[in-house]
Design an enzyme around this catalytic site. Structure first.
Site, mmCIF file in Angstrom:
data_model
loop_
_atom_site.group_PDB
_atom_site.id
_atom_site.type_symbol
_atom_site.label_atom_id
_atom_site.label_comp_id
_atom_site.label_asym_id
_atom_site.label_seq_id
_atom_site.Cartn_x
_atom_site.Cartn_y
_atom_site.Cartn_z
ATOM 1 N N HIS A 1 3.843 4.673 -0.196
ATOM 2 C CA HIS A 1 3.809 5.209 -1.553
ATOM 3 C C HIS A 1 4.598 4.287 -2.458
ATOM 4 O O HIS A 1 5.617 3.735 -2.041
ATOM 5 C CB HIS A 1 4.418 6.620 -1.582
ATOM 6 C CG HIS A 1 4.016 7.374 -2.803
ATOM 7 N ND1 HIS A 1 4.698 7.267 -3.993
ATOM 8 C CD2 HIS A 1 2.977 8.221 -3.019
ATOM 9 C CE1 HIS A 1 4.094 8.037 -4.883
ATOM 10 N NE2 HIS A 1 3.054 8.613 -4.338
ATOM 11 N N HIS B 1 -5.705 5.933 -4.520
ATOM 12 C CA HIS B 1 -5.090 7.068 -5.230
ATOM 13 C C HIS B 1 -5.695 8.343 -4.631
ATOM 14 O O HIS B 1 -5.485 8.626 -3.455
ATOM 15 C CB HIS B 1 -5.374 6.880 -6.727
ATOM 16 C CG HIS B 1 -4.619 7.777 -7.645
ATOM 17 N ND1 HIS B 1 -3.601 8.603 -7.255
ATOM 18 C CD2 HIS B 1 -4.741 7.986 -9.001
ATOM 19 C CE1 HIS B 1 -3.130 9.259 -8.310
ATOM 20 N NE2 HIS B 1 -3.818 8.913 -9.377
ATOM 21 N N ASP C 1 -1.498 12.666 1.318
ATOM 22 C CA ASP C 1 -2.896 12.616 1.730
ATOM 23 C C ASP C 1 -3.090 12.498 3.231
ATOM 24 O O ASP C 1 -4.213 12.633 3.722
ATOM 25 C CB ASP C 1 -3.601 11.436 1.041
ATOM 26 C CG ASP C 1 -3.798 11.722 -0.426
ATOM 27 O OD1 ASP C 1 -4.081 12.885 -0.745
ATOM 28 O OD2 ASP C 1 -3.649 10.806 -1.237
HETATM 29 N N1 CMC Z 1 -0.640 0.343 5.763
HETATM 30 C C1 CMC Z 1 -0.159 -0.868 6.144
HETATM 31 N N2 CMC Z 1 0.617 -1.632 5.374
HETATM 32 C C2 CMC Z 1 0.942 -1.169 4.157
HETATM 33 C C3 CMC Z 1 0.491 0.087 3.699
HETATM 34 C C4 CMC Z 1 -0.317 0.862 4.566
HETATM 35 N N3 CMC Z 1 -0.773 2.065 4.165
HETATM 36 N N4 CMC Z 1 0.959 0.298 2.447
HETATM 37 C C5 CMC Z 1 1.676 -0.777 2.145
HETATM 38 N N5 CMC Z 1 1.678 -1.665 3.164
HETATM 39 C C6 CMC Z 1 2.399 -2.929 3.267
HETATM 40 C C7 CMC Z 1 1.726 -4.004 2.414
HETATM 41 O O1 CMC Z 1 0.794 -4.745 3.168
HETATM 42 C C8 CMC Z 1 2.925 -4.821 2.014
HETATM 43 O O2 CMC Z 1 3.307 -5.632 3.108
HETATM 44 P P1 CMC Z 1 3.874 -7.134 2.856
HETATM 45 O O3 CMC Z 1 5.146 -6.929 2.103
HETATM 46 O O4 CMC Z 1 4.019 -7.706 4.214
HETATM 47 O O5 CMC Z 1 2.827 -7.832 2.025
HETATM 48 C C9 CMC Z 1 4.030 -3.790 1.807
HETATM 49 O O6 CMC Z 1 3.677 -2.701 2.672
HETATM 50 C C10 CMC Z 1 4.151 -3.274 0.387
HETATM 51 O O7 CMC Z 1 2.861 -2.845 -0.039
HETATM 52 P P2 CMC Z 1 2.402 -2.779 -1.538
HETATM 53 O O8 CMC Z 1 0.914 -2.828 -1.585
HETATM 54 O O9 CMC Z 1 3.157 -3.813 -2.336
HETATM 55 O O10 CMC Z 1 2.919 -1.349 -1.973
HETATM 56 P P3 CMC Z 1 2.475 -0.551 -3.243
HETATM 57 O O11 CMC Z 1 3.654 0.218 -3.676
HETATM 58 O O12 CMC Z 1 1.830 -1.449 -4.253
HETATM 59 O O13 CMC Z 1 1.318 0.389 -2.681
HETATM 60 C C11 CMC Z 1 0.111 2.256 -1.929
HETATM 61 C C12 CMC Z 1 1.415 1.767 -2.557
HETATM 62 C C13 CMC Z 1 0.124 3.798 -1.888
HETATM 63 C C14 CMC Z 1 -1.077 1.820 -2.826
HETATM 64 C C15 CMC Z 1 -0.037 1.657 -0.521
HETATM 65 O O14 CMC Z 1 1.042 2.055 0.294
HETATM 66 C C16 CMC Z 1 -1.367 2.012 0.134
HETATM 67 O O15 CMC Z 1 -2.360 1.328 -0.106
HETATM 68 N N6 CMC Z 1 -1.389 3.097 0.992
HETATM 69 C C17 CMC Z 1 -2.613 3.520 1.627
HETATM 70 C C18 CMC Z 1 -3.432 4.349 0.645
HETATM 71 C C19 CMC Z 1 -2.809 5.707 0.398
HETATM 72 O O16 CMC Z 1 -2.441 6.414 1.327
HETATM 73 N N7 CMC Z 1 -2.756 6.103 -0.898
HETATM 74 C C20 CMC Z 1 -2.288 7.433 -1.296
HETATM 75 C C21 CMC Z 1 -1.019 7.391 -2.069
HETATM 76 S S1 CMC Z 1 -0.276 9.026 -2.214
HETATM 77 C C22 CMC Z 1 -1.378 9.922 -3.183
HETATM 78 C C23 CMC Z 1 -1.340 9.531 -4.596
HETATM 79 O O17 CMC Z 1 -0.301 9.680 -5.232
HETATM 80 O O18 CMC Z 1 -2.396 9.102 -5.087
#
Ligand code: CMC
Length: 431
Positions: A311, A271, A367
């Protein structure tokens, strides 16, 4: 069993329990359907939704977000217009009150916030200075905000509108003071008192950077860039920290305790900690030559996630990231380019043309660039989540207030139990 024939209407859904053949028609309301209605047909059957991915936990009129179209609006106003023309304090007023202030309302609001920036001396002397010398400023901020609840006993009167408004002003006003105090302590510099002649972000920058000069005048372009970043971070509907605020607030805890919980939720790298993680990632990558191997390691799972990408809601682009890219150019013109920028640009370019990222709809989020700007402005990495918490306080409080006005129930989800059946206790010597 014969199914009940239901009247065909638009904007409704019919569910049938195949065990009994019973059906129920539920209308769509505001794009959702009522789980309580659903529960009438299926009492004792719970929706299984880890991460609340498909659950609307409340109705809200604060922020509109369309992840497919990349739209973000506060109280109906497009984020692009607010970032271009408004100020953080005006946006905070908008989020909390539902409308932009008139000039007279804005004067009062600005005066009130400016004159509540001081913190009790004991907060600084006893609490902040009691931390270990290398304490993370976000941990200090979370604790200091929670401690404020013990200084303002009237904060418990959450249904007394006058008291509620006072706590809201105090929190918005004191966050920058606490944040700067945490930083000054961590670098062994003396605390700088707020200067009421300065605007919100200039005052914060003065508390951060002032040394021996009688008055610290921040570069106006940098103060404005920070104000834009604060606008972009002010709210983002039901994100993890806002949900924490609503959940804790739903128990009728005071707003300082609820804000501390929200700030704690923001601390994590998924986050508000992501901007810090981005800089660490870019620093580890180190050179343009290492970008491709790094992307390959992310894809095969050994390199962790591409920080600042992806996201939960935005699936085409994050409108905040687009505005921030422009702000970055403005800041780098003054501070000089952040040396990590080229690595970030190459990373973005490769990821945006790679099927792994495009098929998963992973785009740069707010970010990805905010950390580069903060670093160029001289903020240490540990301050990044703190810089997120300062403006998000307005959003947290707007949601807290809305939740109280909705007379919302205490948050208390159900679970699907998957543990052991009943079994008899075995005394320790017999195990
Ligand atoms: N790098 C590589 N792969 C990713 C990433 C990433 N940053 N984010 C998601 N994926 C992949 C994940 O491995 C999964 O692949 P598969 O379907 O093969 O298992 C797929 O994309 C879906 O991921 P998810 O974890 O189910 O997606 P989510 O909606 O639960 O997660 C997130 C959203 C923001 C937590 C995630 O994208 C992440 O960890 N990003 C990196 C951290 C980040 O930049 N966070 C800031 C968010 S914006 C600021 C805020 O609002 O706080």
């Amino acid at each position: 069993m014969q199914r009940k024939v239901l009247r065909r209407v638009a904007d409704s859904i019919t569910i049938t329990d195949n065990r009994t053949g019973e059906s129920l028609e539920i209308p769509f309301e505001n794009g959702g359907i009522s789980a309580a209605q659903w529960g009438k047909l299926l009492p004792g059957v719970w929706f299984y939704d880890p991460g609340l991915v498909s659950t609307a936990a409340c109705e809200s009129s604060i922020t509109y977000l369309d992840g497919d179209e990349g739209i973000l609006r506060y109280r109906g106003y497009p984020i692009e217009q607010l970032a271009e023309q408004s100020t953080y304090l005006e946006v905070a007023y908008l989020l909390l009150n539902g409308d932009l202030p008139t000039p007279a309302e804005y004067d009062v609001w600005q005066h009130e916030v400016t004159h509540h920036t001081f913190i009790h001396e004991n907060v600084r002397k006893r609490f902040l200075e009691g931390f270990h010398y290398d304490a993370h400023p976000m941990g200090m901020l979370v604790s200091a905000v929670a401690a404020l609840s013990t200084f303002y006993l009237d904060a418990k009167d959450i249904f007394d509108i006058e008291s509620r408004n006072k706590q809201i002003i105090r929190l918005i006003a004191k966050m920058p003071t606490l944040a700067a105090a945490a930083h000054r302590f961590s670098v062994g510099m003396p605390f700088v008192y707020p200067d009421n002649s300065l605007k919100f972000t200039s005052n914060f920058l003065s508390m951060m950077w002032k040394t021996a000069e009688p008055r610290f005048d921040a570069n106006p372009a940098l103060a404005r860039a920070l104000d834009v970043l604060f606008i972009l971070h002010a709210d983002h509907e039901q994100n993890c920290s806002t949900t924490a605020m609503r959940v804790v607030g739903s128990s009728h805890a005071d707003p300082y305790s609820a804000t501390a919980a929200a700030a704690a939720a923001l601390y994590g790298p998924r986050h508000g900690g992501a901007n810090e993680a981005v800089i660490r990632m870019l620093t580890d990558i180190g050179s343009l030559d290492n970008v491709e191997p790094f992307i390959a390691s992310v894809k095969e799972g050994s390199g962790g996630r591409l920080q600042g990408f992806g996201h939960r809601v935005y699936k085409s682009y994050d409108p905040r990231a687009q505005i921030i890219k422009k702000t970055a150019d403005d800041v780098f013109e003054i501070t000089g380019k952040n040396p990590l920028l080229d690595i970030a640009l190459k990373l973005e370019e490769i990821a945006l043309s790679d099927e792994y990222f495009t098929s998963r709809k992973l785009y740069p989020n707010v970010d990805f660039y905010s950390g580069l700007i903060y670093q160029a402005m001289g903020f240490p990495l540990e301050m990044f989540p703190v810089l997120f918490a300062i403006p998000r306080t307005a959003g947290w409080l707007a949601h807290w207030q809305e939740m109280l006005d909705q007379d919302s129930k205490i948050a208390r989800p159900r679970q699907l139990y998957i543990g052991d059946d009943a079994r008899d206790y075995v005394p320790i010597g017999a195990r």
